[in-house]
Design a protein around this motif. Sequence first.
Motif, short mmCIF file in Angstrom:
data_model
loop_
_atom_site.label_atom_id
_atom_site.label_comp_id
_atom_site.label_asym_id
_atom_site.label_seq_id
_atom_site.Cartn_x
_atom_site.Cartn_y
_atom_site.Cartn_z
N ARG A 5 0.81 -1.22 0.00
CA ARG A 5 0.00 0.00 0.00
C ARG A 5 0.84 1.27 0.00
O ARG A 5 0.45 2.28 -0.59
CB ARG A 5 -0.96 -0.01 1.19
CG ARG A 5 -0.32 -0.02 2.55
CD ARG A 5 -1.38 -0.01 3.63
NE ARG A 5 -2.09 -1.28 3.70
CZ ARG A 5 -1.93 -2.14 4.70
NH1 ARG A 5 -1.08 -1.88 5.69
NH2 ARG A 5 -2.59 -3.27 4.73
N THR A 62 -5.18 -4.92 0.87
CA THR A 62 -3.75 -4.93 0.59
C THR A 62 -2.99 -5.59 1.74
O THR A 62 -3.43 -5.55 2.88
CB THR A 62 -3.21 -3.50 0.39
OG1 THR A 62 -3.52 -2.71 1.56
CG2 THR A 62 -3.84 -2.86 -0.83
N TYR A 77 -9.25 4.45 2.85
CA TYR A 77 -8.12 3.78 3.49
C TYR A 77 -8.53 2.54 4.29
O TYR A 77 -7.80 1.54 4.29
CB TYR A 77 -7.35 4.76 4.38
CG TYR A 77 -5.99 4.24 4.78
CD1 TYR A 77 -4.97 4.13 3.83
CD2 TYR A 77 -5.71 3.86 6.08
CE1 TYR A 77 -3.73 3.65 4.17
CE2 TYR A 77 -4.46 3.38 6.44
CZ TYR A 77 -3.48 3.27 5.48
OH TYR A 77 -2.24 2.79 5.83
N ILE A 86 -8.68 -0.11 1.84
CA ILE A 86 -7.32 -0.42 1.37
C ILE A 86 -6.60 -1.30 2.37
O ILE A 86 -5.86 -2.23 2.00
CB ILE A 86 -6.55 0.89 1.11
CG1 ILE A 86 -7.18 1.65 -0.06
CG2 ILE A 86 -5.08 0.62 0.83
CD1 ILE A 86 -6.62 3.04 -0.27
#
Length: 436
Positions: free
Chosen positions: A311, A340, A333, A336
Motif C-alpha cells: 500500500r 492490501t 483507506y 485499502i
Amino acid sequence: MPVHSLATVFGNISSSQLIVGAITFALIIFVKAWAGGRKCTWERDWKGKMILVVASPTTTIITLIDTLLHLPSPPQILFLPDTKSPLPESLLTLLHTIKLSSISKNPSAQLHCESLPLTPESIRNFVIKWNSSPVQMVGEGGRRVDCIIFGKGWEVDKSNFLSNLTKNEKEEEIINWDNNQFKFHFLNSFLPLLLKSPLERDIRIIQLISPTWSSALPALASSLNNLTKEEGEKTKKIRKLDLINGTGKKNLESLLCFKHFQIILDTLEAIQRGKVKPIPNPEKPEENLKVRDTNVKSNIKSISVIMPWARDEVLKGSLVSSPLSKLSWILFYPLILILTPSSKSTVQSILFALSAPVREGTIDDTPKVAEQGKEIYEQRRNGVAGGDVIRDCGVVDLPPVLSDPVLAKAVYEELEKQVEKGVKESQTKSKLQKAQ
C-alpha cells in the motif's frame, strides 16, 4: 458499566442482524488473510552470517530488518540507504530502537548503518573500505557476505527515474546512477570479493521487483532502454500511467539482467572446475565453440522477488497525485487496509528467498507423491536455485519473452556500456578535481 453500555447499544439488535454482522466480520477476516498471501515457513540459521541491505528506508525494508533481527538466530545486518551522509536523526533513532529491541531478546543481533548514495564514487569508496579491514578480523576469503538485498527500484516513485547528471550546491557535476546502473556497478565491483568465498558457502543476491512489471510486457519489443536525458528532465510532469509503465520497464530490465548475470556466475564456476569443453562449430568447422556443463551451478545465486501490491510503496504511488486523489485515499483507506497486504505480509516472499533450501536440478511439474497417504510434494515451494523468480513464497515461470538468453544478453551489454561510460566520466572528473 461497560456491560450495561454494551447491552444498551446491542439490546435492540435482532438475532438475524447479529448473524449478518458475524458473517460480514468473518468475511472481512478471510479477505484480509487472503490478501496477505502465503507465509514463509522456512527458518535458516543466520548466526554469524552477514546480510547487506541496499535500499531506501521504506516501510517494507524497515519491517524486513526488524523481522530478521528478531529471528531465533539473527544475522548481522549492514543497512546501506541511498541517503547522503550524515544520515537523518529520525532514521538513526528508528534503527537504534530496532537494534535495542532485538538485542534485549538476543544479544547476538547486530545492526549497522552506513550511507551509500547512488554514485560511482560511493561504490568505489565502499569497496575500498570493505577490503581495508584488519586481517585478524576477517577470514581467509575476506570479510564475510552471505546475502545482498537490493531493495530499491520496485516502488512506484518518480525518484527512480531521476538519473544522469545533476548539480549540487557548488554547481559541480556529479554522476548519479539510476537503480539498474547502480546494481550493475555494485555487483561487478563486489564480484571479485564474492568469488573468493568458499564454495560451500551459500551466497544469495536478491533484487525486489515491482508488481507493475507485467504492464510493460506489451511494449517490451519496442523499447527496453532507460529513459533518455530529455525524458529524465520531464519526470516532474510525468503522468501516473507513464510512471507505472516506466517502473515496469525498468523492472523488466532488472529481470533480464539478473538472468544473464546468473549465466555468467555459472560459467565462471564451470571454468574454475574445468567443465567447459570445445565442440565443433556447425557453421564454421575450422572453429570450435566452448560449451559449459549446464549441471555446474555457482554457489552465488541471483534471485528476483516479485513484490505484492504494497500500500505504501506501490499502490499509493500509483493512485495518489492530485488533492482529490489524496482525499479519496483517506476516505477509502479502511478498505485499502483490508484489500492490501501489511508490511509483515509483504516481506514473506523475501524471507522465503533468504531461507528456503537450495534446490538441485530443474523443476519437474509432474505431481509426485512421496508415500501413500502423504501430501503432494510441491517442488516450487521447497527450494530455490540461481536465476529463480519468486512470488508469493514460491518459484514462478515468466513469459517466454523474458526467458530469451539473446535478449537478456543484449540488455546486459547495453547496461554495461552505460556504466562504463559513467565510470570513465567520474574518474575524469575526480582527476581534474585533484589536479586543481
